[in-house]
Motif scaffolding. Structure first.
Motif, PDB file in Angstrom:
ATOM      1  N   UNK A 200       0.846  -1.187   0.000  1.00  0.00           N
ATOM      2  CA  UNK A 200       0.000   0.000   0.000  1.00  0.00           C
ATOM      3  C   UNK A 200       0.888   1.245   0.000  1.00  0.00           C
ATOM      4  N   UNK A 201       1.899   1.258   0.893  1.00  0.00           N
ATOM      5  CA  UNK A 201       2.802   2.403   0.969  1.00  0.00           C
ATOM      6  C   UNK A 201       3.613   2.595  -0.302  1.00  0.00           C
ATOM      7  N   UNK A 202       4.125   1.500  -0.857  1.00  0.00           N
ATOM      8  CA  UNK A 202       4.956   1.591  -2.058  1.00  0.00           C
ATOM      9  C   UNK A 202       4.140   2.076  -3.255  1.00  0.00           C
ATOM     10  N   UNK A 203       2.951   1.510  -3.426  1.00  0.00           N
ATOM     11  CA  UNK A 203       2.150   1.829  -4.609  1.00  0.00           C
ATOM     12  C   UNK A 203       1.607   3.251  -4.547  1.00  0.00           C
ATOM     13  N   UNK A 204       1.083   3.647  -3.382  1.00  0.00           N
ATOM     14  CA  UNK A 204       0.508   4.986  -3.318  1.00  0.00           C
ATOM     15  C   UNK A 204       1.601   6.061  -3.403  1.00  0.00           C
ATOM     16  N   UNK A 205       2.831   5.729  -2.979  1.00  0.00           N
ATOM     17  CA  UNK A 205       3.924   6.694  -3.012  1.00  0.00           C
ATOM     18  C   UNK A 205       4.524   6.824  -4.407  1.00  0.00           C
ATOM     19  N   UNK A 206       4.732   5.699  -5.078  1.00  0.00           N
ATOM     20  CA  UNK A 206       5.385   5.729  -6.393  1.00  0.00           C
ATOM     21  C   UNK A 206       4.424   5.884  -7.550  1.00  0.00           C
ATOM     22  N   UNK A 207       3.181   5.403  -7.397  1.00  0.00           N
ATOM     23  CA  UNK A 207       2.200   5.380  -8.482  1.00  0.00           C
ATOM     24  C   UNK A 207       2.752   4.645  -9.708  1.00  0.00           C
ATOM     25  N   UNK A 208       3.490   3.551  -9.440  1.00  0.00           N
ATOM     26  CA  UNK A 208       4.067   2.749 -10.516  1.00  0.00           C
ATOM     27  C   UNK A 208       3.452   1.353 -10.525  1.00  0.00           C
ATOM     28  N   UNK A 209       3.502   0.702 -11.680  1.00  0.00           N
ATOM     29  CA  UNK A 209       2.979  -0.649 -11.797  1.00  0.00           C
ATOM     30  C   UNK A 209       3.963  -1.637 -11.181  1.00  0.00           C
ATOM     31  N   UNK A 210       3.437  -2.695 -10.578  1.00  0.00           N
ATOM     32  CA  UNK A 210       4.260  -3.748  -9.993  1.00  0.00           C
ATOM     33  C   UNK A 210       4.341  -4.946 -10.946  1.00  0.00           C
ATOM     34  N   UNK A 211       3.279  -5.225 -11.658  1.00  0.00           N
ATOM     35  CA  UNK A 211       3.234  -6.368 -12.572  1.00  0.00           C
ATOM     36  C   UNK A 211       4.376  -6.297 -13.577  1.00  0.00           C
ATOM     37  N   UNK A 212       5.067  -7.420 -13.708  1.00  0.00           N
ATOM     38  CA  UNK A 212       6.161  -7.505 -14.659  1.00  0.00           C
ATOM     39  C   UNK A 212       7.497  -7.034 -14.124  1.00  0.00           C
ATOM     40  N   UNK A 213       7.492  -6.368 -12.973  1.00  0.00           N
ATOM     41  CA  UNK A 213       8.735  -5.889 -12.363  1.00  0.00           C
ATOM     42  C   UNK A 213       9.382  -7.019 -11.554  1.00  0.00           C
ATOM     43  N   UNK A 236       4.432  -9.598  -9.939  1.00  0.00           N
ATOM     44  CA  UNK A 236       5.874  -9.375  -9.963  1.00  0.00           C
ATOM     45  C   UNK A 236       6.642 -10.685 -10.089  1.00  0.00           C
ATOM     46  N   UNK A 237       7.864 -10.583 -10.554  1.00  0.00           N
ATOM     47  CA  UNK A 237       8.836 -11.668 -10.485  1.00  0.00           C
ATOM     48  C   UNK A 237       9.594 -11.485  -9.169  1.00  0.00           C
ATOM     49  N   UNK A 238       9.522 -12.457  -8.287  1.00  0.00           N
ATOM     50  CA  UNK A 238      10.005 -12.276  -6.920  1.00  0.00           C
ATOM     51  C   UNK A 238      11.297 -13.053  -6.681  1.00  0.00           C
ATOM     52  N   UNK A 239      12.269 -12.334  -6.116  1.00  0.00           N
ATOM     53  CA  UNK A 239      13.523 -12.920  -5.665  1.00  0.00           C
ATOM     54  C   UNK A 239      13.592 -12.751  -4.155  1.00  0.00           C
ATOM     55  N   UNK A 240      14.047 -13.770  -3.453  1.00  0.00           N
ATOM     56  CA  UNK A 240      14.223 -13.707  -2.004  1.00  0.00           C
ATOM     57  C   UNK A 240      15.701 -13.855  -1.683  1.00  0.00           C
ATOM     58  N   UNK A 241      16.198 -13.023  -0.775  1.00  0.00           N
ATOM     59  CA  UNK A 241      17.546 -13.204  -0.240  1.00  0.00           C
ATOM     60  C   UNK A 241      17.435 -13.558   1.234  1.00  0.00           C
TER      61      UNK A 241
END
Length: 421
Positions: A200-213, A236-241
Protein backbone atom coordinates in the motif's frame (compact mmCIF):
# COMPACT_ATOMS: atom_id res chain seq x y z
CA UNK A 1 -8.36 13.64 33.50
CA UNK A 2 -9.16 15.37 30.19
CA UNK A 3 -8.10 18.74 31.57
CA UNK A 4 -4.80 17.31 32.80
CA UNK A 5 -4.20 15.68 29.43
CA UNK A 6 -4.76 18.98 27.64
CA UNK A 7 -2.47 20.81 30.03
CA UNK A 8 0.37 18.28 29.99
CA UNK A 9 0.40 17.02 26.41
CA UNK A 10 2.75 18.09 23.63
CA UNK A 11 1.06 17.79 20.23
CA UNK A 12 1.11 19.76 16.99
CA UNK A 13 -2.38 21.26 16.95
CA UNK A 14 -5.39 20.51 19.16
CA UNK A 15 -7.68 22.05 16.54
CA UNK A 16 -7.14 18.93 14.42
CA UNK A 17 -9.10 16.78 16.89
CA UNK A 18 -12.35 16.49 14.86
CA UNK A 19 -10.48 14.80 11.98
CA UNK A 20 -8.78 12.48 14.43
CA UNK A 21 -12.07 11.45 16.00
CA UNK A 22 -13.43 10.47 12.59
CA UNK A 23 -10.40 8.24 11.99
CA UNK A 24 -10.73 6.59 15.39
CA UNK A 25 -14.46 6.06 14.91
CA UNK A 26 -13.76 4.34 11.57
CA UNK A 27 -11.27 1.84 12.96
CA UNK A 28 -13.43 1.18 16.03
CA UNK A 29 -16.20 0.06 13.70
CA UNK A 30 -13.80 -2.48 12.19
CA UNK A 31 -12.17 -3.80 15.39
CA UNK A 32 -14.89 -5.95 17.02
CA UNK A 33 -12.51 -8.09 19.09
CA UNK A 34 -10.93 -5.07 20.74
CA UNK A 35 -14.39 -3.59 21.29
CA UNK A 36 -15.45 -6.77 23.08
CA UNK A 37 -12.40 -6.53 25.34
CA UNK A 38 -13.21 -2.87 25.97
CA UNK A 39 -16.60 -3.85 27.38
CA UNK A 40 -14.90 -6.43 29.57
CA UNK A 41 -12.40 -3.85 30.83
CA UNK A 42 -15.13 -1.29 31.49
CA UNK A 43 -16.85 -3.81 33.76
CA UNK A 44 -13.76 -5.21 35.51
CA UNK A 45 -11.40 -2.19 35.65
CA UNK A 46 -8.21 -4.33 35.67
CA UNK A 47 -5.95 -1.25 35.56
CA UNK A 48 -7.76 0.89 38.11
CA UNK A 49 -5.38 3.36 39.72
CA UNK A 50 -2.46 2.38 37.48
CA UNK A 51 -0.41 4.40 35.01
CA UNK A 52 0.27 2.92 31.57
CA UNK A 53 2.70 4.33 29.00
CA UNK A 54 2.33 3.21 25.38
CA UNK A 55 4.94 3.65 22.65
CA UNK A 56 3.53 2.54 19.30
CA UNK A 57 2.98 3.93 15.83
CA UNK A 58 0.57 6.67 16.77
CA UNK A 59 -2.30 6.44 14.34
CA UNK A 60 -6.00 5.63 14.67
CA UNK A 61 -5.79 1.92 15.48
CA UNK A 62 -3.23 2.57 18.21
CA UNK A 63 -5.43 5.36 19.54
CA UNK A 64 -8.29 2.93 19.94
CA UNK A 65 -6.04 0.54 21.87
CA UNK A 66 -5.14 3.44 24.18
CA UNK A 67 -8.84 4.10 24.76
CA UNK A 68 -9.45 0.42 25.55
CA UNK A 69 -6.66 0.43 28.14
CA UNK A 70 -8.06 3.68 29.51
CA UNK A 71 -11.49 2.02 29.77
CA UNK A 72 -9.81 -0.51 32.07
CA UNK A 73 -9.21 2.26 34.60
CA UNK A 74 -5.68 3.28 33.60
CA UNK A 75 -4.21 6.74 33.36
CA UNK A 76 -2.74 6.48 29.88
CA UNK A 77 0.23 8.33 28.40
CA UNK A 78 1.22 7.68 24.80
CA UNK A 79 4.07 8.53 22.43
CA UNK A 80 5.00 7.59 18.89
CA UNK A 81 7.49 4.85 18.03
CA UNK A 82 8.42 6.41 14.69
CA UNK A 83 8.54 10.13 13.80
CA UNK A 84 6.97 9.63 10.37
CA UNK A 85 4.07 7.41 11.45
CA UNK A 86 2.54 9.82 13.96
CA UNK A 87 -0.73 11.41 12.83
CA UNK A 88 -1.26 14.83 14.40
CA UNK A 89 -5.05 14.78 14.15
CA UNK A 90 -5.22 11.46 16.00
CA UNK A 91 -2.95 12.84 18.72
CA UNK A 92 -5.25 15.83 19.18
CA UNK A 93 -8.33 13.60 19.41
CA UNK A 94 -6.71 11.45 22.10
CA UNK A 95 -5.95 14.53 24.19
CA UNK A 96 -9.64 15.47 24.03
CA UNK A 97 -10.42 11.96 25.25
CA UNK A 98 -8.21 12.37 28.31
CA UNK A 99 -5.06 10.59 27.14
CA UNK A 100 -1.78 12.43 27.70
CA UNK A 101 0.11 12.56 24.41
CA UNK A 102 3.72 13.38 23.65
CA UNK A 103 4.01 13.10 19.87
CA UNK A 104 4.23 15.11 16.67
CA UNK A 105 4.67 14.20 13.04
CA UNK A 106 8.30 14.40 11.87
CA UNK A 107 10.08 16.05 14.82
CA UNK A 108 13.84 16.37 14.59
CA UNK A 109 15.77 13.49 16.23
CA UNK A 110 16.47 15.36 19.47
CA UNK A 111 12.83 16.42 19.90
CA UNK A 112 11.60 12.94 19.05
CA UNK A 113 13.79 11.41 21.75
CA UNK A 114 12.65 14.01 24.25
CA UNK A 115 8.99 13.25 23.51
CA UNK A 116 9.57 9.55 24.17
CA UNK A 117 11.36 10.39 27.41
CA UNK A 118 8.49 12.68 28.48
CA UNK A 119 6.08 9.77 28.14
CA UNK A 120 7.97 7.97 30.91
CA UNK A 121 8.04 10.87 33.34
CA UNK A 122 4.72 9.76 34.79
CA UNK A 123 6.65 6.76 36.17
CA UNK A 124 4.28 4.15 34.75
CA UNK A 125 3.24 0.88 36.33
CA UNK A 126 2.90 -0.89 32.96
CA UNK A 127 4.17 -0.29 29.44
CA UNK A 128 3.37 -1.31 25.88
CA UNK A 129 6.48 -1.00 23.73
CA UNK A 130 7.41 -1.14 20.04
CA UNK A 131 10.94 -2.02 19.01
CA UNK A 132 12.08 -1.96 22.62
CA UNK A 133 12.30 1.85 22.50
CA UNK A 134 10.92 2.47 26.00
CA UNK A 135 12.87 -0.38 27.56
CA UNK A 136 16.12 0.71 25.93
CA UNK A 137 15.68 4.28 27.15
CA UNK A 138 14.90 3.07 30.66
CA UNK A 139 17.90 0.76 30.64
CA UNK A 140 20.39 3.27 29.29
CA UNK A 141 19.46 6.82 30.23
CA UNK A 142 16.66 7.18 32.77
CA UNK A 143 16.36 4.07 34.96
CA UNK A 144 14.80 6.14 37.72
CA UNK A 145 11.65 6.54 35.58
CA UNK A 146 11.14 2.77 35.58
CA UNK A 147 11.07 2.25 39.33
CA UNK A 148 7.34 1.46 39.42
CA UNK A 149 7.12 -0.73 36.34
CA UNK A 150 5.52 -4.12 36.95
CA UNK A 151 6.06 -5.26 33.38
CA UNK A 152 4.87 -4.77 29.87
CA UNK A 153 4.21 -6.10 26.39
CA UNK A 154 6.35 -5.84 23.23
CA UNK A 155 4.94 -5.49 19.72
CA UNK A 156 7.69 -6.30 17.23
CA UNK A 157 10.34 -8.78 16.10
CA UNK A 158 13.00 -6.10 16.51
CA UNK A 159 11.85 -5.39 20.04
CA UNK A 160 11.95 -9.07 20.99
CA UNK A 161 15.52 -9.30 19.69
CA UNK A 162 16.56 -6.38 21.92
CA UNK A 163 14.67 -7.71 24.94
CA UNK A 164 16.15 -11.18 24.64
CA UNK A 165 19.64 -9.66 24.42
CA UNK A 166 18.97 -7.86 27.70
CA UNK A 167 17.45 -10.99 29.21
CA UNK A 168 20.47 -13.08 28.21
CA UNK A 169 22.75 -10.66 30.06
CA UNK A 170 20.41 -10.58 33.10
CA UNK A 171 19.86 -6.85 32.56
CA UNK A 172 16.09 -6.85 32.07
CA UNK A 173 14.49 -5.13 35.04
CA UNK A 174 10.89 -6.36 34.71
CA UNK A 175 8.94 -9.04 32.81
CA UNK A 176 7.92 -8.42 29.20
CA UNK A 177 5.36 -10.42 27.24
CA UNK A 178 6.48 -11.18 23.67
CA UNK A 179 3.25 -10.30 21.89
CA UNK A 180 5.07 -10.49 18.56
CA UNK A 181 5.64 -14.21 19.08
CA UNK A 182 1.97 -15.07 19.58
CA UNK A 183 0.36 -17.08 16.79
CA UNK A 184 -2.33 -14.45 16.24
CA UNK A 185 0.42 -11.86 15.79
CA UNK A 186 2.95 -13.35 13.42
CA UNK A 187 0.59 -15.54 11.40
CA UNK A 188 -1.76 -12.67 10.63
CA UNK A 189 -0.26 -9.28 11.48
CA UNK A 190 3.27 -9.99 10.23
CA UNK A 191 2.19 -11.92 7.17
CA UNK A 192 -1.10 -10.42 5.99
CA UNK A 193 -0.74 -7.03 7.64
CA UNK A 194 2.80 -6.28 6.50
CA UNK A 195 2.19 -7.94 3.15
CA UNK A 196 -0.70 -5.62 2.34
CA UNK A 197 0.37 -2.40 4.05
CA UNK A 198 3.95 -2.40 2.72
CA UNK A 199 2.65 -2.57 -0.83
CA UNK A 200 0.00 0.00 0.00
CA UNK A 201 2.80 2.40 0.97
CA UNK A 202 4.96 1.59 -2.06
CA UNK A 203 2.15 1.83 -4.61
CA UNK A 204 0.51 4.99 -3.32
CA UNK A 205 3.92 6.69 -3.01
CA UNK A 206 5.39 5.73 -6.39
CA UNK A 207 2.20 5.38 -8.48
CA UNK A 208 4.07 2.75 -10.52
CA UNK A 209 2.98 -0.65 -11.80
CA UNK A 210 4.26 -3.75 -9.99
CA UNK A 211 3.23 -6.37 -12.57
CA UNK A 212 6.16 -7.50 -14.66
CA UNK A 213 8.74 -5.89 -12.36
CA UNK A 214 11.38 -7.77 -10.38
CA UNK A 215 10.89 -7.47 -6.63
CA UNK A 216 13.66 -8.39 -4.22
CA UNK A 217 12.40 -9.32 -0.74
CA UNK A 218 15.24 -9.22 1.77
CA UNK A 219 14.42 -11.67 4.56
CA UNK A 220 11.86 -14.48 4.55
CA UNK A 221 10.45 -14.38 8.03
CA UNK A 222 6.72 -13.96 8.47
CA UNK A 223 6.81 -10.37 7.26
CA UNK A 224 8.92 -11.34 4.26
CA UNK A 225 6.53 -14.17 3.44
CA UNK A 226 3.66 -11.71 3.35
CA UNK A 227 5.50 -9.15 1.23
CA UNK A 228 6.59 -11.84 -1.25
CA UNK A 229 3.11 -13.36 -1.43
CA UNK A 230 1.50 -10.00 -2.20
CA UNK A 231 4.21 -9.14 -4.75
CA UNK A 232 3.49 -12.40 -6.55
CA UNK A 233 -0.21 -11.62 -6.49
CA UNK A 234 0.48 -8.24 -8.08
CA UNK A 235 2.27 -9.95 -10.96
CA UNK A 236 5.87 -9.38 -9.96
CA UNK A 237 8.84 -11.67 -10.49
CA UNK A 238 10.00 -12.28 -6.92
CA UNK A 239 13.52 -12.92 -5.67
CA UNK A 240 14.22 -13.71 -2.00
CA UNK A 241 17.55 -13.20 -0.24
CA UNK A 242 18.22 -14.94 3.07
CA UNK A 243 20.95 -15.90 5.55
CA UNK A 244 18.90 -18.72 7.11
CA UNK A 245 19.19 -21.97 5.13
CA UNK A 246 15.82 -23.31 6.31
CA UNK A 247 13.97 -20.14 5.32
CA UNK A 248 15.80 -20.12 1.99
CA UNK A 249 14.58 -23.66 1.24
CA UNK A 250 11.05 -22.59 2.21
CA UNK A 251 11.21 -19.60 -0.14
CA UNK A 252 12.41 -21.87 -2.95
CA UNK A 253 9.56 -24.33 -2.35
CA UNK A 254 7.09 -21.44 -2.26
CA UNK A 255 8.10 -20.76 -5.84
CA UNK A 256 10.52 -17.85 -5.46
CA UNK A 257 14.05 -17.48 -6.81
CA UNK A 258 16.66 -17.46 -4.05
CA UNK A 259 20.12 -15.93 -4.42
CA UNK A 260 22.69 -13.76 -2.61
CA UNK A 261 21.98 -10.04 -2.41
CA UNK A 262 24.97 -9.14 -4.58
CA UNK A 263 23.32 -11.09 -7.43
CA UNK A 264 19.78 -9.94 -6.70
CA UNK A 265 20.96 -6.32 -6.61
CA UNK A 266 21.65 -6.48 -10.36
CA UNK A 267 18.09 -7.58 -11.14
CA UNK A 268 15.73 -5.76 -8.81
CA UNK A 269 13.32 -2.96 -9.67
CA UNK A 270 11.85 -2.82 -6.16
CA UNK A 271 13.71 -3.79 -2.98
CA UNK A 272 11.89 -4.35 0.34
CA UNK A 273 13.93 -5.11 3.48
CA UNK A 274 12.24 -7.04 6.31
CA UNK A 275 15.09 -8.44 8.40
CA UNK A 276 15.39 -6.46 11.65
CA UNK A 277 19.10 -6.21 10.87
CA UNK A 278 21.52 -3.49 9.81
CA UNK A 279 22.86 -2.64 6.33
CA UNK A 280 21.54 -5.73 4.56
CA UNK A 281 21.71 -3.54 1.46
CA UNK A 282 24.97 -1.60 1.29
CA UNK A 283 27.60 -0.09 -0.97
CA UNK A 284 28.58 -3.20 -2.91
CA UNK A 285 24.92 -3.67 -3.80
CA UNK A 286 24.36 -0.06 -4.86
CA UNK A 287 27.35 -0.38 -7.18
CA UNK A 288 25.52 -2.92 -9.35
CA UNK A 289 21.89 -1.77 -9.09
CA UNK A 290 19.84 -0.76 -12.10
CA UNK A 291 19.21 2.87 -12.92
CA UNK A 292 15.86 3.67 -11.29
CA UNK A 293 15.91 0.99 -8.57
CA UNK A 294 13.54 1.72 -5.68
CA UNK A 295 14.46 0.98 -2.06
CA UNK A 296 12.00 0.55 0.78
CA UNK A 297 12.08 -0.87 4.29
CA UNK A 298 9.40 -2.66 6.31
CA UNK A 299 11.61 -3.35 9.34
CA UNK A 300 11.43 -1.30 12.54
CA UNK A 301 14.53 0.88 12.22
CA UNK A 302 15.80 2.97 9.31
CA UNK A 303 19.12 1.10 9.10
CA UNK A 304 18.26 -1.90 6.95
CA UNK A 305 19.60 -0.30 3.80
CA UNK A 306 22.68 1.86 4.31
CA UNK A 307 21.90 5.51 3.74
CA UNK A 308 25.53 6.53 4.49
CA UNK A 309 26.80 4.27 1.70
CA UNK A 310 24.16 5.65 -0.66
CA UNK A 311 24.99 9.24 0.23
CA UNK A 312 28.72 8.60 -0.25
CA UNK A 313 28.09 7.45 -3.83
CA UNK A 314 25.78 10.33 -4.71
CA UNK A 315 26.51 13.67 -6.34
CA UNK A 316 23.05 15.05 -5.52
CA UNK A 317 19.99 14.21 -3.43
CA UNK A 318 16.55 15.71 -3.93
CA UNK A 319 12.94 15.06 -3.04
CA UNK A 320 11.13 14.23 -6.27
CA UNK A 321 7.78 13.29 -4.78
CA UNK A 322 6.43 13.13 -1.25
CA UNK A 323 8.32 10.38 0.59
CA UNK A 324 10.67 9.74 -2.37
CA UNK A 325 14.32 10.83 -2.26
CA UNK A 326 16.29 10.61 -5.50
CA UNK A 327 19.98 9.79 -5.12
CA UNK A 328 21.84 10.66 -8.32
CA UNK A 329 25.00 8.59 -8.28
CA UNK A 330 28.32 9.85 -9.57
CA UNK A 331 28.05 7.56 -12.61
CA UNK A 332 24.65 9.06 -13.54
CA UNK A 333 22.38 6.28 -12.26
CA UNK A 334 19.48 7.19 -10.01
CA UNK A 335 18.36 5.19 -6.97
CA UNK A 336 15.20 6.10 -5.10
CA UNK A 337 14.56 5.65 -1.38
CA UNK A 338 11.04 5.69 0.10
CA UNK A 339 10.06 7.21 3.44
CA UNK A 340 13.64 8.02 4.51
CA UNK A 341 14.22 4.29 4.92
CA UNK A 342 11.67 4.11 7.72
CA UNK A 343 8.75 1.70 7.83
CA UNK A 344 7.22 2.24 4.40
CA UNK A 345 3.80 0.95 5.46
CA UNK A 346 3.54 3.68 8.11
CA UNK A 347 5.84 6.44 6.85
CA UNK A 348 4.13 6.36 3.45
CA UNK A 349 0.72 4.83 4.24
CA UNK A 350 -1.66 4.12 7.16
CA UNK A 351 -0.17 0.89 8.47
CA UNK A 352 -1.88 -2.46 8.74
CA UNK A 353 -5.61 -2.84 8.07
CA UNK A 354 -7.88 -2.30 11.07
CA UNK A 355 -9.16 -5.90 10.97
CA UNK A 356 -5.57 -7.18 11.28
CA UNK A 357 -4.66 -4.88 14.16
CA UNK A 358 -7.86 -5.95 15.86
CA UNK A 359 -6.27 -9.26 16.84
CA UNK A 360 -2.81 -7.84 17.53
CA UNK A 361 -4.06 -5.12 19.83
CA UNK A 362 -6.42 -7.58 21.50
CA UNK A 363 -3.29 -9.56 22.38
CA UNK A 364 -1.67 -6.38 23.67
CA UNK A 365 -4.63 -5.53 25.89
CA UNK A 366 -5.04 -9.05 27.30
CA UNK A 367 -1.26 -9.51 27.53
CA UNK A 368 -0.99 -6.34 29.60
CA UNK A 369 -3.75 -7.57 31.90
CA UNK A 370 -1.91 -10.89 32.26
CA UNK A 371 1.29 -9.10 33.27
CA UNK A 372 -0.54 -7.03 35.84
CA UNK A 373 -2.19 -10.13 37.29
CA UNK A 374 0.97 -12.25 37.42
CA UNK A 375 4.03 -9.97 37.50
CA UNK A 376 5.05 -11.00 41.01
CA UNK A 377 5.68 -14.60 39.97
CA UNK A 378 6.87 -13.99 36.38
CA UNK A 379 10.46 -13.00 37.05
CA UNK A 380 12.47 -10.38 35.15
CA UNK A 381 12.44 -12.13 31.80
CA UNK A 382 10.76 -12.34 28.39
CA UNK A 383 7.76 -14.67 28.33
CA UNK A 384 5.45 -15.85 25.59
CA UNK A 385 1.79 -14.95 25.45
CA UNK A 386 -0.04 -17.83 27.16
CA UNK A 387 -1.68 -20.06 24.57
CA UNK A 388 -5.04 -19.62 26.28
CA UNK A 389 -4.96 -15.90 25.50
CA UNK A 390 -3.85 -16.53 21.92
CA UNK A 391 -6.70 -18.98 21.37
CA UNK A 392 -9.21 -16.72 23.11
CA UNK A 393 -8.41 -13.89 20.70
CA UNK A 394 -8.82 -16.27 17.75
CA UNK A 395 -12.20 -17.46 19.06
CA UNK A 396 -13.36 -13.87 19.54
CA UNK A 397 -12.30 -13.16 15.97
CA UNK A 398 -14.21 -16.16 14.61
CA UNK A 399 -17.31 -15.10 16.51
CA UNK A 400 -17.05 -11.58 15.08
CA UNK A 401 -16.94 -13.14 11.60
CA UNK A 402 -19.91 -15.41 12.40
CA UNK A 403 -17.75 -18.49 11.78
CA UNK A 404 -18.25 -21.66 13.81
CA UNK A 405 -15.76 -24.53 14.12
CA UNK A 406 -15.91 -28.09 15.41
CA UNK A 407 -14.95 -29.22 18.90
CA UNK A 408 -13.38 -32.50 19.98
CA UNK A 409 -15.61 -35.12 21.54
CA UNK A 410 -14.53 -36.69 24.83
CA UNK A 411 -13.60 -39.84 22.92
CA UNK A 412 -11.45 -37.88 20.45
CA UNK A 413 -9.74 -35.96 23.22
CA UNK A 414 -9.00 -39.17 25.10
CA UNK A 415 -7.62 -40.74 21.91
CA UNK A 416 -5.25 -37.83 21.32
CA UNK A 417 -3.95 -38.09 24.86
CA UNK A 418 -3.31 -41.84 24.65
CA UNK A 419 -0.32 -43.70 23.29
CA UNK A 420 -2.51 -46.60 22.16
CA UNK A 421 -4.23 -46.67 18.77
Amino acid sequence: MAANARENSIVADLALAPQGHLKIDWVEAHMPVLSRIRKQFEAEKPFKGLKVTICLHLEAKTAYLAKVVQAGGAEVTITGSNPLSTQDDVCAALVEDGVTVFAKYNPDPAEYKQLVRKSLESKPDLIIDDGGDLVTLLQSECPELGENIRGGAEETTTGIIRLKALDKQNLLKFPMVAVNDAYCKYLFDNRYGTGQSAWDGIIRTTNLVVAGKTVVVVGYGWCGKGVAMRAKGLGANVIVTEVDAIKAVEAHMDGFRVMPMVEAAKLGDFFITVTGNKYVINGEHYDVMKDGAILSNAGHFDVEFSKPDLEARSESIRTVRKNIEEYRLKDGRKIYALGEGRLVNLAAADGHPAEIMDTTFALQALGLKYVNDHYKEMGKTVINVPYEIDEQVARYKLESLDIAIDTLSDEQRKYLESWQA
